[in-house]
Design a protein around this motif. Structure first.
Motif, PDB file in Angstrom:
ATOM      1  N   ASN A  69       0.873  -1.087  -0.054  1.00  0.00           N
ATOM      2  CA  ASN A  69      -0.029  -0.183  -0.115  1.00  0.00           C
ATOM      3  C   ASN A  69       0.916   1.371   0.160  1.00  0.00           C
ATOM      4  OD1 ASN A  69      -2.397  -1.418  -0.003  1.00  0.00           O
ATOM      5  ND2 ASN A  69      -2.660  -1.387   1.894  1.00  0.00           N
ATOM      6  N   LEU A  70       1.860   1.198   0.614  1.00  0.00           N
ATOM      7  CA  LEU A  70       2.955   2.493   0.614  1.00  0.00           C
ATOM      8  C   LEU A  70       3.468   2.425  -0.836  1.00  0.00           C
ATOM      9  CD1 LEU A  70       4.736   4.357   1.962  1.00  0.00           C
ATOM     10  CD2 LEU A  70       6.499   2.894   2.367  1.00  0.00           C
ATOM     11  N   LYS A  71       3.645   1.418  -1.606  1.00  0.00           N
ATOM     12  CA  LYS A  71       4.310   1.486  -2.817  1.00  0.00           C
ATOM     13  C   LYS A  71       3.206   2.158  -3.999  1.00  0.00           C
ATOM     14  CE  LYS A  71       6.822  -1.223  -5.353  1.00  0.00           C
ATOM     15  NZ  LYS A  71       7.429  -2.517  -5.963  1.00  0.00           N
ATOM     16  N   VAL A  72       1.768   1.442  -3.573  1.00  0.00           N
ATOM     17  CA  VAL A  72       1.035   2.028  -4.364  1.00  0.00           C
ATOM     18  C   VAL A  72       0.570   3.599  -4.289  1.00  0.00           C
ATOM     19  CG1 VAL A  72      -1.735   1.893  -4.758  1.00  0.00           C
ATOM     20  CG2 VAL A  72      -0.312  -0.103  -4.764  1.00  0.00           C
ATOM     21  N   LEU A  73       0.469   4.041  -2.904  1.00  0.00           N
ATOM     22  CA  LEU A  73       0.360   5.638  -2.606  1.00  0.00           C
ATOM     23  C   LEU A  73       1.640   6.335  -2.955  1.00  0.00           C
ATOM     24  CD1 LEU A  73      -1.356   7.473  -1.163  1.00  0.00           C
ATOM     25  CD2 LEU A  73       0.164   6.874   1.034  1.00  0.00           C
ATOM     26  N   ILE A  74       2.618   5.890  -3.164  1.00  0.00           N
ATOM     27  CA  ILE A  74       3.871   6.589  -3.524  1.00  0.00           C
ATOM     28  C   ILE A  74       3.851   6.645  -5.062  1.00  0.00           C
ATOM     29  CG2 ILE A  74       6.423   6.636  -3.957  1.00  0.00           C
ATOM     30  CD1 ILE A  74       6.755   5.661  -1.103  1.00  0.00           C
ATOM     31  N   LEU A  75       3.458   5.583  -5.755  1.00  0.00           N
ATOM     32  CA  LEU A  75       3.265   5.674  -7.458  1.00  0.00           C
ATOM     33  C   LEU A  75       2.262   6.642  -7.735  1.00  0.00           C
ATOM     34  CD1 LEU A  75       3.469   1.778  -7.916  1.00  0.00           C
ATOM     35  CD2 LEU A  75       5.247   3.132  -8.559  1.00  0.00           C
ATOM     36  N   ALA A  76       1.181   6.628  -6.962  1.00  0.00           N
ATOM     37  CA  ALA A  76       0.049   7.554  -7.242  1.00  0.00           C
ATOM     38  C   ALA A  76       0.419   9.003  -6.995  1.00  0.00           C
ATOM     39  CB  ALA A  76      -1.378   7.235  -6.483  1.00  0.00           C
ATOM     40  N   GLU A  77       1.028   9.170  -5.909  1.00  0.00           N
ATOM     41  CA  GLU A  77       1.394  10.780  -5.681  1.00  0.00           C
ATOM     42  C   GLU A  77       2.497  11.315  -6.527  1.00  0.00           C
ATOM     43  OE1 GLU A  77       1.612  14.226  -3.992  1.00  0.00           O
ATOM     44  OE2 GLU A  77      -0.105  12.616  -3.411  1.00  0.00           O
ATOM     45  N   LEU A  78       3.315  10.079  -7.021  1.00  0.00           N
ATOM     46  CA  LEU A  78       4.278  10.814  -8.080  1.00  0.00           C
ATOM     47  C   LEU A  78       3.887  10.476  -9.287  1.00  0.00           C
ATOM     48  CD1 LEU A  78       7.603   9.662  -6.084  1.00  0.00           C
ATOM     49  CD2 LEU A  78       6.242  11.884  -5.900  1.00  0.00           C
ATOM     50  N   ASP A  79       2.805  10.047  -9.795  1.00  0.00           N
ATOM     51  CA  ASP A  79       2.321  10.136 -11.062  1.00  0.00           C
ATOM     52  C   ASP A  79       3.219   8.950 -11.856  1.00  0.00           C
ATOM     53  OD1 ASP A  79       0.219  10.021 -12.855  1.00  0.00           O
ATOM     54  OD2 ASP A  79       1.193  11.839 -13.843  1.00  0.00           O
ATOM     55  N   ILE A  80       3.795   7.962 -11.361  1.00  0.00           N
ATOM     56  CA  ILE A  80       4.731   7.010 -12.064  1.00  0.00           C
ATOM     57  C   ILE A  80       3.652   5.635 -12.553  1.00  0.00           C
ATOM     58  CG2 ILE A  80       6.498   5.333 -11.530  1.00  0.00           C
ATOM     59  CD1 ILE A  80       7.393   7.107  -9.414  1.00  0.00           C
ATOM     60  N   ASN A  81       4.164   5.450 -13.712  1.00  0.00           N
ATOM     61  CA  ASN A  81       3.256   4.576 -14.436  1.00  0.00           C
ATOM     62  C   ASN A  81       4.034   3.085 -14.071  1.00  0.00           C
ATOM     63  OD1 ASN A  81       2.515   2.364 -16.294  1.00  0.00           O
ATOM     64  ND2 ASN A  81       2.628   3.705 -18.180  1.00  0.00           N
ATOM     65  N   ASN A  82       3.265   2.197 -13.070  1.00  0.00           N
ATOM     66  CA  ASN A  82       3.880   1.145 -12.567  1.00  0.00           C
ATOM     67  C   ASN A  82       3.733   0.207 -13.366  1.00  0.00           C
ATOM     68  OD1 ASN A  82       1.303   0.718 -12.605  1.00  0.00           O
ATOM     69  ND2 ASN A  82       1.104  -0.653 -10.986  1.00  0.00           N
ATOM     70  N   VAL A  83       3.216   0.301 -14.610  1.00  0.00           N
ATOM     71  CA  VAL A  83       3.505  -0.857 -15.535  1.00  0.00           C
ATOM     72  C   VAL A  83       4.855  -1.000 -16.152  1.00  0.00           C
ATOM     73  CG1 VAL A  83       2.510  -1.538 -17.989  1.00  0.00           C
ATOM     74  CG2 VAL A  83       0.947  -0.762 -16.239  1.00  0.00           C
ATOM     75  N   ARG A  84       5.155   0.144 -16.573  1.00  0.00           N
ATOM     76  CA  ARG A  84       6.588   0.217 -17.304  1.00  0.00           C
ATOM     77  C   ARG A  84       7.843   0.686 -16.271  1.00  0.00           C
ATOM     78  NH1 ARG A  84       5.115  -0.723 -21.952  1.00  0.00           N
ATOM     79  NH2 ARG A  84       3.688   0.424 -23.063  1.00  0.00           N
ATOM     80  N   LYS A  85       7.626   1.058 -15.086  1.00  0.00           N
ATOM     81  CA  LYS A  85       8.279   1.396 -14.036  1.00  0.00           C
ATOM     82  C   LYS A  85       8.236   0.803 -12.578  1.00  0.00           C
ATOM     83  CE  LYS A  85       9.715   5.529 -16.153  1.00  0.00           C
ATOM     84  NZ  LYS A  85      10.322   6.872 -16.107  1.00  0.00           N
ATOM     85  N   ASP A  86       9.329   0.497 -11.934  1.00  0.00           N
ATOM     86  CA  ASP A  86       8.920   0.047 -10.483  1.00  0.00           C
ATOM     87  C   ASP A  86       9.754   1.197  -9.655  1.00  0.00           C
ATOM     88  OD1 ASP A  86       8.372  -1.189  -8.289  1.00  0.00           O
ATOM     89  OD2 ASP A  86       9.438  -3.085  -8.806  1.00  0.00           O
ATOM     90  N   ILE A  87       9.888   1.347  -8.239  1.00  0.00           N
ATOM     91  CA  ILE A  87      10.245   2.112  -7.421  1.00  0.00           C
ATOM     92  C   ILE A  87      11.117   1.121  -6.484  1.00  0.00           C
ATOM     93  CG2 ILE A  87       8.703   3.951  -7.823  1.00  0.00           C
ATOM     94  CD1 ILE A  87       7.423   3.181  -5.018  1.00  0.00           C
ATOM     95  N   GLU A  88      12.236   1.885  -5.937  1.00  0.00           N
ATOM     96  CA  GLU A  88      13.021   1.644  -4.830  1.00  0.00           C
ATOM     97  C   GLU A  88      12.919   2.568  -3.762  1.00  0.00           C
ATOM     98  OE1 GLU A  88      17.105   0.564  -5.534  1.00  0.00           O
ATOM     99  OE2 GLU A  88      16.621  -1.049  -6.355  1.00  0.00           O
ATOM    100  N   ILE A  89      12.574   2.160  -2.837  1.00  0.00           N
ATOM    101  CA  ILE A  89      12.409   3.161  -1.457  1.00  0.00           C
ATOM    102  C   ILE A  89      13.428   3.018  -0.511  1.00  0.00           C
ATOM    103  CG2 ILE A  89      10.715   4.039   0.252  1.00  0.00           C
ATOM    104  CD1 ILE A  89       8.528   2.225  -1.412  1.00  0.00           C
TER     105      ILE A  89
END
Length: 193
Positions: free
Chosen positions: A37-57
């Protein structure tokens, strides 16, 4: 109790503990937030397309020679404990790095590139379900996922751009049904001639 977290993103790691040239945003989370849920919230807040990109926190604790990486629920709990012991919006910001996905297990249907995608595999199944559940519960989190395009019925004949399939078996059934329908139409048109 809600916790305010500063997000630093779009920067670079100059050395092990110096993240520079970043942009700043912020989020508010509850104490019981999960990693997904933290990842989902960060992806949404930063408007990151999670289909093409992943994030490291990651975050840096004073005296450490390298940043701590958040990669599961226990890491989130540890971070929140550290954060709550020294309250302050600018204390222990999360540093967010984006990583291009290289054709991994999660795929999507993109009308531009004409590629079909199936959500199935490893831990990404959980990620996909969290996204869909979040979409159903709160449309703010995943604006690009539309639950009405999530196909669970394997006899579906309405194939459109942007659809997601429950699993690989459903995708195969739908495609095979579409192929059979086209073959039957072609056979009937040849019979009429």
């Amino acid at each position: 109790m809600n916790i305010s977290i500063l997000l630093r993103h779009s920067g670079i790691w100059v050395c092990n503990v110096d993240y520079e040239g970043y942009k700043v945003d912020g989020i508010v989370v509850g104490q019981s937030i999960t990693f997904m849920n933290l990842k989902v919230l960060i992806l949404a807040e930063l408007d990151i397309n999670n289909v093409r990109k992943d994030i490291e926190i990651r975050y840096v604790v004073a005296g450490n020679s390298c940043p701590l990486k958040i990669k599961n629920d226990m890491d989130v709990k540890l971070y929140l404990e550290v954060k709550m012991n020294e309250p302050g919006f600018d204390i222990y910001p999360l540093c967010i790095d984006t990583i291009e996905k290289m054709g991994g297990e999660i795929h999507n249907f993109d009308g531009t590139f004409k590629e079909i995608v199936c959500i199935e595999g490893t831990e990404r199944d959980i990620e996909a379900l969290v996204m869909i559940e979040s979409r159903i519960c709160d449309s703010y989190y995943i604006p690009e996922l539309n639950a009405t395009n999530y196909i669970t019925y394997s006899k579906s004949t309405n194939v459109k751009t942007g659809q997601l399939y429950k699993d690989k078996a459903t995708l195969i059934d739908v495609i095979n049904g579409e192929i059979l329908n086209k073959e039957q139409l072609q056979f009937q048109s040849e019979k009429i001639r």
